[in-house]
Write a protein that holds these residues in place. Structure first.
Motif, PDB file in Angstrom:
ATOM      1  N   ARG A  49       3.595  11.889 -41.752  1.00 63.24           N
ATOM      2  CA  ARG A  49       2.513  12.757 -42.172  1.00 63.24           C
ATOM      3  C   ARG A  49       2.223  13.775 -41.087  1.00 63.24           C
ATOM      4  NH1 ARG A  49       2.088   8.215 -40.115  1.00 63.24           N
ATOM      5  NH2 ARG A  49       0.388   7.502 -38.787  1.00 63.24           N
ATOM      6  N   THR A  50       1.515  14.826 -41.451  1.00 60.40           N
ATOM      7  CA  THR A  50       1.212  15.905 -40.524  1.00 60.40           C
ATOM      8  C   THR A  50      -0.289  16.118 -40.451  1.00 60.40           C
ATOM      9  OG1 THR A  50       3.301  17.040 -40.967  1.00 60.40           O
ATOM     10  CG2 THR A  50       1.516  18.364 -40.049  1.00 60.40           C
ATOM     11  N   CYS A  51      -0.790  16.219 -39.230  1.00 59.46           N
ATOM     12  CA  CYS A  51      -2.182  16.605 -39.001  1.00 59.46           C
ATOM     13  C   CYS A  51      -2.164  18.037 -38.472  1.00 59.46           C
ATOM     14  CB  CYS A  51      -2.854  15.662 -38.008  1.00 59.46           C
ATOM     15  SG  CYS A  51      -4.556  16.132 -37.612  1.00 59.46           S
ATOM     16  N   LEU A  52      -2.880  18.907 -39.132  1.00 64.24           N
ATOM     17  CA  LEU A  52      -2.926  20.319 -38.755  1.00 64.24           C
ATOM     18  C   LEU A  52      -4.150  20.568 -37.884  1.00 64.24           C
ATOM     19  CD1 LEU A  52      -1.647  23.118 -39.140  1.00 64.24           C
ATOM     20  CD2 LEU A  52      -3.004  23.357 -41.235  1.00 64.24           C
ATOM     21  N   LYS A 101      -1.448  29.118 -44.476  1.00 60.70           N
ATOM     22  CA  LYS A 101      -0.010  29.282 -44.236  1.00 60.70           C
ATOM     23  C   LYS A 101       0.673  27.949 -43.961  1.00 60.70           C
ATOM     24  CE  LYS A 101       3.215  31.537 -41.027  1.00 60.70           C
ATOM     25  NZ  LYS A 101       3.323  32.439 -39.846  1.00 60.70           N
ATOM     26  N   HIS A 102      -0.003  27.040 -43.261  1.00 62.12           N
ATOM     27  CA  HIS A 102       0.646  25.795 -42.827  1.00 62.12           C
ATOM     28  C   HIS A 102       0.339  24.597 -43.728  1.00 62.12           C
ATOM     29  CE1 HIS A 102       1.077  28.177 -39.123  1.00 62.12           C
ATOM     30  NE2 HIS A 102       2.097  27.403 -38.878  1.00 62.12           N
ATOM     31  N   LEU A 103      -0.493  24.774 -44.740  1.00 66.75           N
ATOM     32  CA  LEU A 103      -0.766  23.665 -45.650  1.00 66.75           C
ATOM     33  C   LEU A 103       0.450  23.387 -46.531  1.00 66.75           C
ATOM     34  CD1 LEU A 103      -4.393  24.008 -47.083  1.00 66.75           C
ATOM     35  CD2 LEU A 103      -3.464  22.153 -45.705  1.00 66.75           C
ATOM     36  N   ASP A 104       0.878  22.131 -46.571  1.00 61.75           N
ATOM     37  CA  ASP A 104       1.904  21.701 -47.515  1.00 61.75           C
ATOM     38  C   ASP A 104       1.640  20.247 -47.853  1.00 61.75           C
ATOM     39  OD1 ASP A 104       3.064  20.036 -45.514  1.00 61.75           O
ATOM     40  OD2 ASP A 104       4.279  21.709 -44.782  1.00 61.75           O
ATOM     41  N   ARG A 105       2.510  19.656 -48.647  1.00 54.73           N
ATOM     42  CA  ARG A 105       2.256  18.296 -49.144  1.00 54.73           C
ATOM     43  C   ARG A 105       2.272  17.239 -48.051  1.00 54.73           C
ATOM     44  NH1 ARG A 105       6.961  15.499 -49.564  1.00 54.73           N
ATOM     45  NH2 ARG A 105       8.911  16.668 -49.380  1.00 54.73           N
TER      46      ARG A 105
END
Length: 343
Positions: A49-52, A101-105
């Motif tokens: 998972r990714t935390c922005l 811009k950086h939001l994705d699933r």
């Protein structure tokens, strides 16, 4: 293990105990053969998972600290990736564009550095409505729709501001207050804490207090006007870091000789004011925990370990001019991701 057999008869009267035992043995053997297969299965992996992490701007003094401490937390867990981005210069609209811009699933949470204003509140609300957990960092916002908050305990910061004011008065006994209570209850908390802290210094006399609406330009105008009216006053107590956003020469011109400023805020843009003697004492905090705690809350949101509304508040720290070098060393440690255990 022993198996007890019982004898039964079929309709023709024949004993069938041996047949029953054979069936039981066959079932037991099958279970034993299946057991090692189940034990050998690998444990379910935590999904990647990714935390922005999105800053106000790369030129914001807090950005290197937030990024370093967030990345330090990511080193402690598996499957977590930090994407840290910020506009080249502080810009609320550009910050929102970077989020989009950086939001994705793969992004499960957004940690958002906040200026405590309407654009941040609106962005947090939109992200939450779209199903992304939001953690606000720095200054909380009234009625912000967010999963969690990490930053100032402004009530306690206000109490500590009272001590900073006392240290800034020298042999004078009068002061004025700058605040932004009209900008929301979050700002009012600092004023309430200051009033509580000043009970310890009842012999000091407040001349006036002014609401600058969280506007550094308006705050400068107030300081200049009151400086002309009360050139012998002792100091200002600022329940915010507005002086750091004022042009240095204009601020110096607005302050009569011997009048000082105590304020909440101790980031590097404040240090020149301390070194120049304008601010003999300011209120800081453990900024080095903010990015670390924000990503920690993002992980709790992902695992649904706590309910929305969680707060992680860092205690205030009185920074005297003679202790500034010590505080600078702490800041240097924070930019390298050195995070102290929570007290």
């Amino acid at each position: 293990m022993s198996i007890m057999l019982t004898e039964q008869c079929d309709p023709r009267g024949r004993r069938i105990a041996i047949r029953t035992a054979a069936c039981a043995a066959a079932v037991g053997l099958a279970a034993m053969m299946l057991l090692p297969v189940a034990c050998d299965r690998p444990a379910a992996e935590v999904p990647r998972r990714t935390c922005l992490l999105v800053g106000l701007g790369e030129d914001h003094p807090l950005w290197p600290v937030l990024r370093a401490s967030a990345e330090r937390y990511a080193e402690t867990v598996k499957g977590l990736r930090i994407v840290a981005v910020a506009p080249p210069k502080v810009d609320a609209a550009a910050q929102e564009d970077l989020v989009r811009k950086h939001l994705d699933r793969r992004v499960t949470a957004v940690c958002l550095q906040s200026a405590g204003d309407e654009p941040t509140r609106r962005l947090a609300q939109q992200l939450t409505r779209d199903g992304t957990s939001v953690v606000i960092i720095g200054r909380d916002i009234d009625e912000a729709d967010r999963f969690g908050f990490v930053g100032w305990d402004l009530y306690e910061a206000g109490r500590t501001l009272a001590g900073a004011l006392k240290a800034s008065l020298s042999d004078r006994t009068t002061y004025m207050v700058l605040h932004a209570a009209s900008a929301g209850g979050v700002h009012k908390a600092a004023v309430d804490g200051f009033d509580a802290g000043m009970q310890e210094y009842a012999w000091l006399r407040e001349l006036h207090r002014f609401d600058c609406g969280n506007d550094a330009g308006k705050a400068l105008d107030i300081i200049a006007e009151q400086g002309r009216r009360y050139p012998q006053m002792g100091a200002w107590a600022c329940a915010g870091d507005w002086p750091a956003d004022m042009p240095p020469n204009a601020l110096r011109a607005a302050l009569p000789e011997g009048v000082h400023i105590a304020m909440i805020g101790a980031s590097p843009d404040v240090w020149p004011l301390v070194e120049a003697g304008i601010c003999p004492a300011v209120v800081g905090t453990d900024y080095g925990r903010w990015g670390y705690e924000a990503v920690s809350l993002a992980e709790l949101a992902f695992h649904r370990s706590v309910k929305p509304g969680e707060k992680r508040l860092t205690p205030p720290r009185l920074v005297l001019s003679e202790k500034l070098d010590e505080y600078k060393q702490s800041w240097d440690d924070w930019t390298r991701g050195q995070v102290k255990p929570r007290e």
